[in-house]
Design an enzyme around this catalytic site. Structure first.
Site, short mmCIF file in Angstrom:
data_model
loop_
_atom_site.label_atom_id
_atom_site.label_comp_id
_atom_site.label_asym_id
_atom_site.label_seq_id
_atom_site.Cartn_x
_atom_site.Cartn_y
_atom_site.Cartn_z
N TYR A 98 -11.39 1.20 9.93
CA TYR A 98 -12.60 1.62 9.18
C TYR A 98 -12.96 0.69 8.04
CZ TYR A 98 -8.71 3.73 6.61
OH TYR A 98 -7.53 3.92 5.96
N LYS A 99 -12.22 -0.41 7.87
CA LYS A 99 -12.55 -1.39 6.82
C LYS A 99 -13.48 -2.44 7.45
CE LYS A 99 -8.60 0.09 4.20
NZ LYS A 99 -7.16 0.01 3.99
N ASP A 151 1.18 -5.27 8.29
CA ASP A 151 0.03 -4.36 8.15
C ASP A 151 -1.22 -5.23 8.00
OD1 ASP A 151 -2.01 -2.71 7.15
OD2 ASP A 151 -0.56 -1.31 6.31
N ARG A 211 -12.51 -4.07 -7.79
CA ARG A 211 -12.53 -4.81 -6.53
C ARG A 211 -13.96 -4.96 -6.00
NH1 ARG A 211 -8.56 -2.42 -2.00
NH2 ARG A 211 -10.15 -0.79 -2.11
N PHE A 258 0.85 -1.20 0.00
CA PHE A 258 0.00 0.00 0.00
C PHE A 258 0.89 1.26 0.00
CE2 PHE A 258 -2.81 3.11 2.05
CZ PHE A 258 -4.00 2.90 1.36
C1 LIG Z 1 -6.30 1.19 4.10
C2 LIG Z 1 -4.86 0.94 4.29
C3 LIG Z 1 -4.05 1.86 4.97
C4 LIG Z 1 -4.60 3.16 5.45
O1 LIG Z 1 -3.73 3.95 6.17
P1 LIG Z 1 -4.28 5.21 7.01
O2 LIG Z 1 -3.07 5.91 7.46
O3 LIG Z 1 -5.11 4.65 8.15
O4 LIG Z 1 -5.12 6.03 6.08
C5 LIG Z 1 -2.71 1.53 5.18
N1 LIG Z 1 -2.21 0.34 4.74
C6 LIG Z 1 -2.98 -0.57 4.08
C7 LIG Z 1 -2.40 -1.87 3.64
C8 LIG Z 1 -4.32 -0.27 3.82
O5 LIG Z 1 -5.07 -1.16 3.15
#
Ligand SMILES: *Cc1c(COP(=O)(O)O)cnc(C)c1O
Length: 409
Positions: free
Chosen positions: A232-233, A207, A381, A130
């Site tokens: 939030y997911k 992560d 997705r 990510f």
């Molecule tokens: C959604 C997501 C994030 C989000 O990071 P924030 O700092 O909370 O916005 C980070 N890493 C991964 C792998 C994600 O899917």
């Protein structure tokens, strides 16, 4: 009719919903539009009714009425919520804290890990990780004059233990990877990869953004050092609700957190001249926690724990398997190819397809009230949230996707 066509009938989806032990959980969410098919819970999960009530209580009574007196019980809310999240990810109490966002937690834990491995100058992550995960690692490597090693993870099948084994050595300080790949949904082998990092003497940071609430995780059982994840997911805590960080008990007292804020001070209200970090997981706090959001994390975690992560994973595998089955019959013949591992135990909670017009297909589906999402370069997705997604939603979305493509989408 032959067996194959019956398998593809909508009646089968209705049967699967009828036999679904988690079907009742959908009513525990605020989903006022009955015509909406929401397949984006892997990006922003739906709102639990319990959260609506809890946040109103926090705002109206705890803040509005009791005012600053509420700090008495607010002050350890991040650690209490952390222990609940810990139950979802195989972490014994005292190792998880709900705080900051994922990006800031990545920075804190990765920096702390590098400090704990002096003399080593390599951070390993993967090219398909990510963006925040890659950027934060890049920034830390830049600031420390270190090397960032980007593994060529497969965009569809993800990261393998062999790929990690070939990249780590006595210079590696930290390996930082996503457990479920955000684009493809590919699930990494946490136990094997963590062991590989440890054999090289490196620390391992996972992560869990796309894992928590969808996939069983055993952080303690896999001997993981560090982990982060958002809320939030699949954890359904809402936009901007704080993320979490995990620090294994054996490292908690050893690591130094780089952001020395007053909430991580041993005696916070002494307002002393020098920084002296709090013992325990509180050391990983920074400043004033987001209380309403943290309360929402607690409610989201409670709901998932009540349903049970085993039952959730079981339904998740069946939902994604059903979509794969429909796609093999309807979408792949039209050139919309599966870009997620076909084997259920190698993927998380979402299914991704590859089609040159993916962005336009997602937009057309959105106009028809079917919310999916597009990811670069050509990925579509479908996030299937076990507590809210029905098998009939999967059928309706697959049929609509077929029709959009057939009609020149
Ligand atoms: C959604 C997501 C994030 C989000 O990071 P924030 O700092 O909370 O916005 C980070 N890493 C991964 C792998 C994600 O899917």
């Amino acid at each position: 009719m032959c067996g194959m066509s019956q398998v593809l009938e909508r009646a089968r989806a209705e049967e699967l919903d009828g036999a679904d032990p988690l079907a009742g959980y959908r009513e525990r969410f605020w989903l006022p539009d009955p015509s909406l098919i929401y397949l984006n819970g892997n990006s922003l999960g739906a709102l639990p009714l319990a959260t609506l009530r809890r946040v109103e209580t926090v705002i109206r009574e705890e803040w509005g009425t009791a005012l600053a007196r509420s700090w008495q019980h607010w002050v350890d809310l991040p650690a209490r919520a952390g222990d609940l999240v810990g139950e979802l990810i195989g972490a014994a109490p005292g190792q998880v804290l709900v705080t900051d966002n994922t990006t800031v937690n990545l920075y804190k834990l990765a920096s702390a890990a590098l400090d704990a491995r002096p003399g080593r100058h390599v951070i390993v992550t993967d090219l398909d990780n990510f963006p925040s995960d890659r950027y934060v690692a890049e920034g830390i490597a830049f600031a420390h004059g270190m090397e960032l090693r980007l593994l060529p993870a497969d965009i569809d099948s993800g990261i393998s233990p062999e790929l990690v084994r070939a990249a780590v050595d006595e210079d590696t300080a930290l390996v930082s990877l996503s457990h479920v790949a955000y684009r493809s949904g590919a699930l990494a082998d946490m136990a094997a990869i963590t062991a590989t990092a440890h054999q090289a003497g490196a620390l391992m940071l996972w992560d869990l953004c796309h894992s928590v609430g969808a996939v069983p995780v055993e952080l303690d059982g896999c001997d993981v050092d560090l982990a982060v994840g958002c809320s939030y997911k699949y954890l359904n805590a809402g936009p901007g609700a704080p993320a979490f960080c995990y620090v294994a008990a054996r490292l908690r007292e050893v690591l130094r957190q780089p952001i020395w804020g007053w909430f991580s001070q041993r005696d916070q209200f002494a307002m002393g001249p020098r920084y002296d970090p709090a013992p325990g997981i509180a050391k990983f706090m920074t400043g004033t926690p987001a209380i309403a959001g943290t309360a929402a994390v607690e409610e989201g975690a409670r709901l998932l724990l009540e349903a049970g992560i085993g039952a959730i994973r079981d339904k998740s595998a069946r939902l994604t398997g059903y979509l794969v089955e429909l796609a093999e019959a309807w979408l792949e013949p039209l050139g919309c190819m599966l870009a997620t591992p076909r084997q259920a135990d190698r993927r998380g909670g979402h299914i991704t397809f590859c089609h040159p017009a993916a962005e336009r297909i997602a937009a057309k589906l959105g106009e028809a009230g079917i919310i999916t999402d597009y990811r670069s370069p050509d990925r579509l997705r479908f996030g299937l949230s076990p507590l809210t997604t029905r098998f009939t939603d999967v059928w309706d979305a697959a049929a609509a996707t077929r029709d959009v493509i057939t009609c020149g989408g």
